[in-house]
Design an enzyme around this catalytic site. Structure first.
Site, PDB file in Angstrom:
ATOM      1  N   GLY A 132       0.833  -1.194   0.000  1.00 26.88           N
ATOM      2  CA  GLY A 132       0.000   0.000   0.000  1.00 26.88           C
ATOM      3  C   GLY A 132       0.865   1.239   0.000  1.00 26.88           C
ATOM      4  O   GLY A 132       2.081   1.149   0.144  1.00 26.88           O
ATOM      5  N   THR A 168      -1.882  -3.154   7.116  1.00 25.42           N
ATOM      6  CA  THR A 168      -1.393  -2.267   6.053  1.00 25.42           C
ATOM      7  C   THR A 168      -2.161  -0.946   6.109  1.00 25.42           C
ATOM      8  O   THR A 168      -1.569   0.137   6.061  1.00 25.42           O
ATOM      9  CB  THR A 168      -1.530  -2.939   4.680  1.00 25.42           C
ATOM     10  OG1 THR A 168      -0.793  -4.164   4.699  1.00 25.42           O
ATOM     11  CG2 THR A 168      -0.995  -2.041   3.572  1.00 25.42           C
ATOM     12  N   GLU A 172      -0.715   2.753   6.740  1.00 24.08           N
ATOM     13  CA  GLU A 172      -0.893   3.824   5.733  1.00 24.08           C
ATOM     14  C   GLU A 172      -1.683   5.005   6.299  1.00 24.08           C
ATOM     15  O   GLU A 172      -1.377   6.163   6.007  1.00 24.08           O
ATOM     16  CB  GLU A 172      -1.591   3.282   4.482  1.00 24.08           C
ATOM     17  CG  GLU A 172      -0.861   2.150   3.758  1.00 24.08           C
ATOM     18  CD  GLU A 172       0.593   2.420   3.443  1.00 24.08           C
ATOM     19  OE1 GLU A 172       0.987   3.601   3.348  1.00 24.08           O
ATOM     20  OE2 GLU A 172       1.340   1.440   3.307  1.00 24.08           O
ATOM     21  N   HIS A 181       8.085   6.559   9.090  1.00 29.62           N
ATOM     22  CA  HIS A 181       8.556   5.225   9.473  1.00 29.62           C
ATOM     23  C   HIS A 181       9.408   5.321  10.740  1.00 29.62           C
ATOM     24  O   HIS A 181      10.171   6.263  10.920  1.00 29.62           O
ATOM     25  CB  HIS A 181       9.379   4.603   8.345  1.00 29.62           C
ATOM     26  CG  HIS A 181       8.537   4.207   7.170  1.00 29.62           C
ATOM     27  ND1 HIS A 181       8.889   4.471   5.876  1.00 29.62           N
ATOM     28  CD2 HIS A 181       7.354   3.547   7.115  1.00 29.62           C
ATOM     29  CE1 HIS A 181       7.957   3.990   5.063  1.00 29.62           C
ATOM     30  NE2 HIS A 181       7.005   3.430   5.800  1.00 29.62           N
ATOM     31  N   ASP A 235       1.847  -8.499   9.803  1.00 28.63           N
ATOM     32  CA  ASP A 235       0.650  -7.978  10.478  1.00 28.63           C
ATOM     33  C   ASP A 235       0.506  -8.484  11.910  1.00 28.63           C
ATOM     34  O   ASP A 235       0.081  -7.732  12.801  1.00 28.63           O
ATOM     35  CB  ASP A 235      -0.612  -8.355   9.693  1.00 28.63           C
ATOM     36  CG  ASP A 235      -0.870  -7.398   8.541  1.00 28.63           C
ATOM     37  OD1 ASP A 235       0.048  -6.648   8.151  1.00 28.63           O
ATOM     38  OD2 ASP A 235      -2.008  -7.405   8.017  1.00 28.63           O
TER      39      ASP A 235
HETATM   40  N1  ARG Z   1       5.220  -0.967   2.457  1.00 27.11           N
HETATM   41  C1  ARG Z   1       4.152  -0.183   2.965  1.00 27.11           C
HETATM   42  C2  ARG Z   1       4.575   1.258   3.275  1.00 27.11           C
HETATM   43  O1  ARG Z   1       5.719   1.620   3.444  1.00 27.11           O
HETATM   44  C3  ARG Z   1       3.361  -0.827   4.099  1.00 27.11           C
HETATM   45  C4  ARG Z   1       3.919  -1.891   4.977  1.00 27.11           C
HETATM   46  C5  ARG Z   1       2.838  -2.398   5.933  1.00 27.11           C
HETATM   47  N2  ARG Z   1       3.219  -3.536   6.716  1.00 27.11           N
HETATM   48  C6  ARG Z   1       2.358  -4.515   7.110  1.00 27.11           C
HETATM   49  N3  ARG Z   1       2.748  -5.472   7.914  1.00 27.11           N
HETATM   50  N4  ARG Z   1       1.132  -4.553   6.704  1.00 27.11           N
HETATM   51  O2  ARG Z   1       3.769   2.169   3.363  1.00 27.11           O
HETATM   52 ZN    ZN Z   2       5.147   3.133   5.173  1.00 29.82          ZN
END
Ligand code: ARG
Ligand code: ZN
Ligand code: CA
Length: 262
Positions: A132, A168, A172, A181, A235
């Site tokens: 996402g 996710t 987001e 982050h 998650d």
């Molecule tokens: N890669 C994405 C971002 O940087 C979301 C990562 C979400 N992680 C999860 N375990 N759902 O925005």
């Molecule tokens: Zn992120």
């Protein structure tokens, strides 16, 4: 700010006719809203897994989410739009999913709604698969909101392990409310910051399901807060926001995103 705020949400389901799983059910959408409402109120059952040293750093962010009951014209709505698209997958670089002119769905006014697009596979600008992405506050209204691939949206239907607990969207929406982050976005160094004082300095993102503790940047004895929603763990391995993150989101809701609450 004290007290609970409620953010009206519209979910735009953008699906290709050959991929029925992309046309996520109402139940799958409601499962996602339920996760957001648990995670932003510290009502998630897995908050019990937070290491003892950080129990007092689990924040109730006092934010809840409700599918919109009125559309932009004032008509009653379920808060869900469905768009059949010629595109089975989307890329982040042109934000195609966010406009009907490019095979997506147009946003509802971003000063009144959190726009959530759900679609097929997502790729970043160099073709890597992503779960996402979000737009930070202060960006163009025409692309404001969050985008989530259907296979990591909600907790049922097309959601797939290890991204089938709705985190996710939690991550987001954290970005959408101005959270960075947790490792400060400086891979391999300790100079970056998430601009939050009660999250430990951390060098890099954490993946999978780590065991506590993990160290970097001389952050002993407790180490990286990899179970924070703003890391990259699975998650079922992320389950907290901190009071500092909660204050940052509250400041956003009093500042750049204040119009949502009126
Ligand atoms: N890669 C994405 C971002 O940087 C979301 C990562 C979400 N992680 C999860 N375990 N759902 O925005
Ligand atoms: Zn992120
Ligand atoms: Ca860092």
């Amino acid at each position: 700010r004290t007290g609970l705020v409620t953010i009206p949400v519209v979910v735009h389901v953008v699906h290709h006719p050959d991929e029925p799983s992309q046309n996520v059910s109402e139940a799958q959408i409601h499962s996602q809203l339920e996760v957001l409402n648990q995670d932003f109120r510290a009502g998630n059952a897995d908050a019990s897994k937070v290491p003892a040293v950080w129990k007092d750093r689990v924040a109730d962010c006092n934010i809840e989410f409700r599918l919109a009951s009125q559309d932009p014209d004032g008509n009653s709505t379920e808060g869900i739009t469905r768009t059949e698209s010629t595109k089975p997958s989307f890329s982040t670089d042109r934000d195609d999913v966010k406009s009907s002119a490019t095979g997506g769905a147009d946003p509802w006014p971003s000063d009144d709604y959190l726009n959530v697009w759900v679609c097929g596979d997502l790729r970043d600008s160099i073709g890597r698969s992503i779960l996402g992405y979000a737009q930070f506050p202060g960006g163009p209204p025409s692309t404001d909101g969050v985008v989530i691939a259907n296979w990591c949206f909600g907790t049922e239907g097309s959601a797939q392990a290890p991204f089938d607990l709705g985190r996710t969207a939690t991550h987001e929406v954290g970005h959408w409310l101005d959270l960075r982050h947790i490792w400060g976005d400086d891979r391999g160094s300790c100079s970056g910051s998430d601009l939050v004082s009660d999250t430990p300095n951390q060098a890099d993102p954490t993946f999978g399901k780590p065991t506590f503790p993990q160290f970097s940047c001389n952050n002993g004895p407790d180490g990286n807060m990899f179970m924070n929603y703003m890391d990259y763990t699975d998650d079922d391995a992320m389950f907290m926001f901190t009071p500092g993150q909660s204050r940052r989101m509250a400041a956003c809701l009093e500042g750049a995103r204040a119009s949502l609450l009126t």
